[in-house]
Design a protein around this motif. Structure first.
Motif, short mmCIF file in Angstrom:
data_model
loop_
_atom_site.label_atom_id
_atom_site.label_comp_id
_atom_site.label_asym_id
_atom_site.label_seq_id
_atom_site.Cartn_x
_atom_site.Cartn_y
_atom_site.Cartn_z
N ILE A 1026 0.91 -1.24 0.15
CA ILE A 1026 0.12 0.00 -0.08
C ILE A 1026 0.89 1.21 -0.01
CG2 ILE A 1026 -1.67 1.38 1.35
CD1 ILE A 1026 -2.91 -1.18 2.28
N TYR A 1027 0.53 2.04 -0.87
CA TYR A 1027 1.39 3.54 -0.99
C TYR A 1027 0.49 4.53 -0.39
CZ TYR A 1027 4.72 6.97 -2.55
OH TYR A 1027 5.67 8.10 -2.55
N VAL A 1028 0.98 5.19 0.44
CA VAL A 1028 -0.02 6.21 1.04
C VAL A 1028 0.71 7.58 0.58
CG1 VAL A 1028 -0.89 7.19 3.31
CG2 VAL A 1028 -0.34 4.64 3.14
N ASP A 1029 -0.40 8.34 -0.02
CA ASP A 1029 0.24 9.55 -0.56
C ASP A 1029 -0.68 10.59 -0.15
OD1 ASP A 1029 1.76 11.05 -2.29
OD2 ASP A 1029 1.27 10.09 -4.12
N GLU A 1030 -0.06 11.76 -0.31
CA GLU A 1030 -0.86 13.20 0.13
C GLU A 1030 -0.82 13.36 1.50
OE1 GLU A 1030 -4.51 14.01 -2.13
OE2 GLU A 1030 -3.62 13.85 -4.04
N ALA A 1031 0.15 12.91 2.30
CA ALA A 1031 0.20 12.81 3.68
C ALA A 1031 0.83 14.09 4.03
CB ALA A 1031 1.15 11.79 4.06
N PRO A 1032 0.42 14.68 5.21
CA PRO A 1032 1.31 15.95 5.79
C PRO A 1032 2.53 15.73 6.07
CG PRO A 1032 -0.23 14.72 7.62
CD PRO A 1032 -0.47 14.15 6.06
N LEU A 1033 3.33 16.66 6.31
CA LEU A 1033 4.85 16.58 6.43
C LEU A 1033 5.35 15.62 7.33
CD1 LEU A 1033 5.86 20.34 6.73
CD2 LEU A 1033 6.32 18.66 4.58
N PRO A 1034 6.14 14.79 7.00
CA PRO A 1034 6.47 13.38 7.95
C PRO A 1034 7.51 13.92 9.11
CG PRO A 1034 7.64 13.35 5.94
CD PRO A 1034 6.90 14.62 5.72
N PHE A 1035 7.48 13.30 9.92
CA PHE A 1035 8.48 13.31 10.82
C PHE A 1035 10.18 13.68 10.32
CE2 PHE A 1035 11.91 12.02 13.74
CZ PHE A 1035 11.73 12.64 14.94
N PRO A 1036 10.79 14.79 10.62
CA PRO A 1036 10.58 15.42 11.90
C PRO A 1036 10.07 17.05 11.51
CG PRO A 1036 13.04 15.76 11.44
CD PRO A 1036 12.24 14.94 10.47
N GLY A 1037 9.50 17.11 10.54
CA GLY A 1037 8.89 18.44 10.00
C GLY A 1037 7.88 19.18 10.80
N HIS A 1038 6.81 18.38 11.32
CA HIS A 1038 5.82 19.06 12.24
C HIS A 1038 6.46 19.44 13.46
CE1 HIS A 1038 2.23 18.64 10.21
NE2 HIS A 1038 2.45 17.42 9.82
N THR A 1039 7.48 18.46 13.70
CA THR A 1039 8.22 18.79 15.20
C THR A 1039 9.19 20.14 15.30
OG1 THR A 1039 8.18 16.59 15.72
CG2 THR A 1039 9.58 17.97 17.13
N ILE A 1041 8.94 22.87 13.18
CA ILE A 1041 8.06 23.76 12.92
C ILE A 1041 7.30 24.39 14.09
CG2 ILE A 1041 5.78 24.46 11.68
CD1 ILE A 1041 6.53 23.07 9.37
N ALA A 1042 6.99 23.23 14.95
CA ALA A 1042 6.22 23.47 16.42
C ALA A 1042 7.30 24.26 17.28
CB ALA A 1042 5.61 22.44 16.98
N ILE A 1043 8.65 23.70 17.18
CA ILE A 1043 9.73 24.28 18.15
C ILE A 1043 10.08 25.56 17.77
CG2 ILE A 1043 12.13 23.74 18.93
CD1 ILE A 1043 11.57 20.94 18.44
N ALA A 1044 10.20 25.82 16.55
CA ALA A 1044 10.44 27.03 15.77
C ALA A 1044 9.37 28.10 16.14
CB ALA A 1044 10.84 27.22 14.42
#
Length: 1092
Positions: A1026-1039, A1041-1044
């Motif tokens: 199964i290929y999962v597409d159009e997902a939000p930014l994967p780790f560590p992108g969200h983290t 951005i939240a830290i910044a």
């Protein structure tokens, strides 16, 4: 008829084949290359074209049925005829029959052609051989010999040896055994069953064998040879040679290695013998192994390990047949005749003999080693079995025959034996077998030929062979061939209700030279007593007796009358009669007329004469009639209803004669019997023997009721499953009494493996219907033959024994499949585009040399599996050291471009991790994937069934990815089992019912589903992606951005706090600064205007 399955149409010189052969009709055969032509054998072409037009206009055209133990396919000839064509035509692409091209033993197909499928008119049979895959045909055996070269060998040939491929009996080898005046190894090869001498390819293998020997050795000749499933074993006068594995032809020329037996020389090898239990290992299982035994005709010396050795393939290590601890034990005879390996029961069976006794012994075989303890008590043959020659298993069955001056049959793996035949001074030297027709032919040293059927306890004399040098051979369809050095002769007549042996000198009368004395025991039954004169030498007494050969035969009288011999009896205390046969009268026998025996017109007075003799005295009843005993009345029988019969043995005078009684206790003494109250029969020899014994015409027909048409089917039984067999035995004889007992006997080759339950009954037509239900007894896989023997059937029947093979194992037809939630057509997979209702493309074409992310991030893949591999292109996401150390090509290993990976279309669409290099496109889903149904089903011959309890599964991600979970339910009945398996397997165990998958990650997920062991013999494993597409930014992108954001927001708050703490008002400062700048700007503007 032999058809050949080839990749391309060969030239006649490349693949010669035997001429057409016809069974019951005039339908010709053809050769399966690219097309088959079918026509009527009529000399007039115009008539032939007219017949074809008539049948074609009626919608009739031939059909071709291809059959083996697991497969049946039907192909129909084209109805369309062209004006210049006098035959029907059909094109069958090879892939419509088989797609495999790997070299391995495969069953030779049976081909049945009839005018229309199911009508059985103008029917003929043949075989279909896959020459592309047959192992022995892929090698060059040696230097090709011309006809003139072969003919120079004829004067030096002293014997012949033939061996055939276990799975394709039409593939056979013929070896010349030469005298000492000629040197070499010369082998003939056929793949069409030795039908035509000219179609046999001859090879000189001398240099090939000598290359494995020391220089200076000479006098090389074939002694024996065996073709196993994967190896060719040749015993020569200079040693034993084993070929390389025939499945892997690394070179075009066949190569051998020599097996070394310390202490054995040429004088020993020329007396050696090879023994082999013929089994077909197509679709081979792990527990199926070929064994070969070699015996030397001499006693073991103190310095030698044994005079018998056995080995399992690849025949590199040879073990002594007698374990070391048993050597020197008193109860083990020194002379070992034969040692065979029982593959079904994993036993070793010995045949020992010395001057005092002959015994059979069975030992357990485990890990190729024999145990010291007997599995059964030794079987002691009677002293009459004084010349044992050998022992052999009937192919693909558990019928074990020991032969010599007698023939014995064991149906329980050597535990017990039953006497089948006693040849007294004559000795059986060879036996020949057909697995297809169950024929077994024995040839004695005097040249007499005897026939029996596997499992039957009777046999027939079918003629004799007058050739000094010959051997016999059964092809795949059960036709028997007589092979001599310069000629091949085949028996071309065979039918489902009878056999013909035209290649033997005919003397089919099984009667013997003595008088018979008939005795009525009912209106329809009669006993015939065989007379043995008192002065008969002991050495020839057996020639005056009934024996097992006569059981089941028909006794005929020359004038009229016949009777079926239902039972043979032996007597020890009946004067003059040492044997008898109980018969069932088919047609009444003719009695003697008055013109042939005048004393039949008189009355008889019977008195006891002593010494077991009785005097018959004539009393005239009709004046003027000449009534007297004459010399030609000797050995005629007086039959008195209700009393004993009397065989006349001596004429005293015209009025008195001596006779012996068939039943002395019912002999009428001092009684007179008037004319017409007694009868006279002539079964004596005084005027020549008027009676004879011949085989009974076929009296039973066999029918399978489960749509199987093969006589040697193969079926699989899995754990917890069962399989049913249904057969029908149909009486097929006029005048024979039908007994109210089951006519079939069921024998299980390995009773420890299978649980067999039988249920049978007679229908209103007198046919017997039998249902057999099979299931596995134990968790151990294995194989067992299952024999159905029609015990009263005549040897003239084509089918008397039905031997299916049952494997307690996983069928290669059985597999587990994942059913995707949305099916995508193949053409869409090829194009790479398949959109759903919202326009989302559900097919993802993977980047070249793609590897899925790891838990460390998208840019740091750690898996060894590449997808859509191309060694010529760069590898993405390969910047970090950990990523560089991982990743290995599989299909593309040692390739420089993707084309060199040789990926097939099946591999490109395969979900298996083994073919990940070839995988280009995968199913694509939008993020997030929630409650995806993991639907599994099992594919069988009967169809597809959902995977259900008691199957339990484990689910893993092959690239060790996380961010996924399963939702499942556990019924209370299996909670303990699930907990136990989880602790044993160290992985979670799931109920396959209502199993749902949720994925919180992105990109490719590759799952592997396995059924836990213990509930099936199958290794059920399925993979899906199964290929999962159009997902939000994967780790560590969200983290990140939240830290910044948190740092920036915290800094702003801190600055506001500090400004307030020091009473700094940034806004006021900005206003002042703004005003100052405004004043400056105004001043500058005034200055500029003034300057102007």
């Amino acid at each position: 008829m032999t058809l050949h399955l080839l990749d391309s149409c060969p030239s006649p010189s490349e693949h010669p084949s035997c001429p057409p052969h016809h069974i019951t009709g005039d339908l010709s055969s053809a050769f399966l290359t690219r097309e088959i032509q079918c026509f009527f054998l009529i000399e007039d072409e115009i008539v032939s074209r007219g017949i074809l037009s008539v049948f074609t206009s009626g919608g009739l055209a031939p059909s071709l049925e291809i059959i083996n133990s697991t497969y049946t396919g039907i192909f129909h000839f084209n109805l369309t005829l062209y004006s210049d064509r006098v035959y029907w035509l059909i094109n069958i692409p090879r892939e419509n029959i088989t797609k495999n091209t790997d070299i391995t033993p495969v069953e030779e197909w049976l081909v049945r052609i009839s005018l229309h499928h199911g009508l059985n008119i103008y029917a003929t049979e043949g075989t279909l051989l896959d020459t592309v895959r047959e192992p022995i045909l892929q090698w060059n055996l040696g230097v090709i010999m011309e006809e003139t070269d072969v003919s120079t060998l004829y004067p030096h040939v002293i014997d012949l040896k033939v061996t055939k491929c276990p799975c394709a009996n039409d593939v056979a080898l013929l070896g010349f055994i030469l005298d000492t005046t000629f040197d070499g190894v010369y082998i003939g090869l056929t793949f069409s069953g030795f039908w035509n001498y000219d179609n046999t390819s001859w090879y000189n293998m001398t240099e090939n064998i000598y290359s494995q020997l020391d220089k200076g050795l000479t006098d090389l000749s074939v002694v024996d040879l065996v073709l196993t499933n994967h190896f060719l074993v040749i015993l020569t006068s200079l040693g034993l040679f084993v070929s390389r594995d025939l499945r892997y032809p690394s070179t075009s020329d066949i190569r051998f290695s020599r097996a070394d037996f310390c202490g054995f020389e040429r004088a020993d090898y020329i007396k050696g013998k090879l023994w082999y239990n013929e089994r077909c290992f197509a679709n081979r299982e792990k527990f199926e192994v070929d064994y070969v035994t070699i015996t030397f005709d001499r006693n073991r010396t103190l310095s030698e390990a044994s005079s018998c050795f056995y080995s399992a393939e690849p025949f590199l290590e040879w073990f002594p047949c007698i374990p070391y601890a048993l050597r020197g034990v008193r109860n083990v005879p020194s002379n070992l005749i034969t040692f065979l390996l029982d593959i079904e029961r994993s036993n070793g069976i010995y045949l020992f003999s010395n001057q005092k006794k002959t015994t059979a012994s069975v030992h357990i075989l485990k890990n190729n080693q024999l145990s010291l303890q007997n599995k059964f008590p030794n079987f002691l043959f009677p002293s009459s079995f004084s010349v044992p020659i050998g022992m052999v298993f009937h192919p693909r069955s558990n019928f074990l025959y020991a032969y010599g001056n007698q023939v014995w049959l064991s149906m329980d793996g050597g535990n017990t034996f039953e006497l089948i035949a006693d040849f007294h001074g004559d000795v059986i030297r060879r036996s020949y077998h057909s697995f297809y027709s169950s024929d077994i032919t024995f040839v004695s040293q005097s040249g007499k030929v005897y026939l029996t059927k596997a499992g039957l306890k009777t046999y027939s004399a079918i003629g004799s062979v007058t050739d000094k040098i010959f051997t016999l051979y059964y092809d795949h369809l059960g036709f028997i061939h007589k092979l001599t050095p310069d000629n091949f002769e085949a028996d071309e007549l065979l039918s489902p209700v009878g056999n013909s042996r035209t290649i033997f000198a005919k003397d089919l009368d099984m009667g013997f030279e003595t008088a018979l004395a008939p005795q009525f025991i009912s209106l329809n039954e009669m006993i015939f007593y065989a007379y043995v004169p008192p002065n008969e030498p002991m050495a020839t007494v057996h020639t005056k007796k009934f024996n097992n050969m006569h059981f089941g035969k028909v006794l005929y009288y020359r004038e009229t009358g016949s009777a079926y011999i239902r039972k043979v009896l032996q007597h020890n205390n009946l004067k003059g009669f040492l044997s008898s046969s109980i018969t069932e009268i088919i047609d009444p026998f003719a009695i003697e007329r008055m013109k042939n025996s005048s004393f039949s017109s008189s009355s008889l007075f019977i008195t006891d004469f002593g010494n077991f003799s009785y005097k018959l005295t004539l009393n005239l009843q009709t004046p003027g009639v000449n009534s007297s005993f004459r010399h030609q009345d000797l050995q005629k029988t007086v039959v008195i209803p209700g009393y004993s019969s009397f065989l006349i043995t001596e004429i005293l005078d015209d009025r008195n004669a001596l006779a012996i009684a068939t039943m002395p206790k019912r002999a009428p003494i001092n009684m007179t019997f008037l004319k017409n109250t007694w009868f006279l029969y002539n079964f004596g020899l005084s005027s020549g023997r008027k009676w004879s014994i011949f085989s009974k015409p076929c009296n039973y027909l066999f029918q399978q009721l489960d749509n199987s048409v093969s006589l040697n089917i193969l079926r699989y039984v899995d754990l917890g499953k069962h399989y049913s067999l249904n057969i029908k035995i149909i009486p097929h004889a006029r005048g024979f009494q039908i007994l109210d007992v089951p006519p079939v006997k069921v024998l299980v080759g390995n009773p420890a493996l299978l649980d067999v339950r039988a249920k049978g009954f007679f229908d209103n037509a007198g046919s017997y219907l039998l249902n057999i239900t099979l299931s596995s007894k134990i968790l151990r896989p294995g194989s067992s033959s299952l024999a159905f023997v029609i015990w009263e059937a005549s040897t003239e029947c084509f089918v008397t024994t039905y031997v299916p093979t049952v494997k307690s194992s996983c069928s290669y037809f059985k597999s587990m499949h994942h059913v995707p939630s949305k099916l995508i057509p193949l053409e869409d997979w090829i194009s790479g585009i398949h959109k759903d209702d919202q326009g989302f493309n559900m097919i993802k074409t993977l980047p070249i040399n793609y590897r899925p992310p790891s838990k460390m991030g998208i840019a740091i893949p750690l898996t060894d599996n590449f997808y859509h591999a191309d060694p010529s292109k760069p590898i993405p996401r390969n910047l970090f050291l950990m990523s560089k150390k991982t990743g290995q090509f599989k299909q593309c290993a040692n390739a420089s471009t993707r084309e060199e990976c040789n990926c097939t279309n099946d591999q490109k669409f395969s979900h298996a991790v083994a073919f990940s290099d070839c995988r280009e496109k995968v199913p694509r889903f939008k993020f997030p994937v929630t409650q995806y149904p993991v639907s599994l089903q099992i594919s069988t011959r009967a169809g597809n069934i959902p995977l259900d309890l008691p199957y339990l599964v484990t689910v893993t991600e092959v690239n060790k990815r996380e961010n996924w979970k399963l939702k499942y339910s556990t019924p209370p009945t299996i909670r303990k089992l699930e907990s136990h398996l989880k602790s044993r397997l160290q992985v979670p165990v799931y109920n396959p019912i209502d199993l749902n998958l949720s994925i919180m990650g992105s990109e490719l997920f590759h799952f592997k589903v396995s059924v836990v062991p213990g509930v099936t013999f199958c290794n059920f494993v399925e993979e899906f992606q199964i290929y999962v597409d159009e997902a939000p930014l994967p780790f560590p992108g969200h983290t990140l951005i939240a830290i910044a954001a948190a740092i920036v927001l915290g800094g702003l708050i801190f600055m506001v706090f500090m400004f307030q703490l020091h009473n700094i008002h940034p806004w006021q400062l900005c206003q002042k600064l703004f005003r100052r700048n405004k004043v400056n700007l105004s001043s500058t503007d005034v200055f500029q205007q003034a300057h102007r």
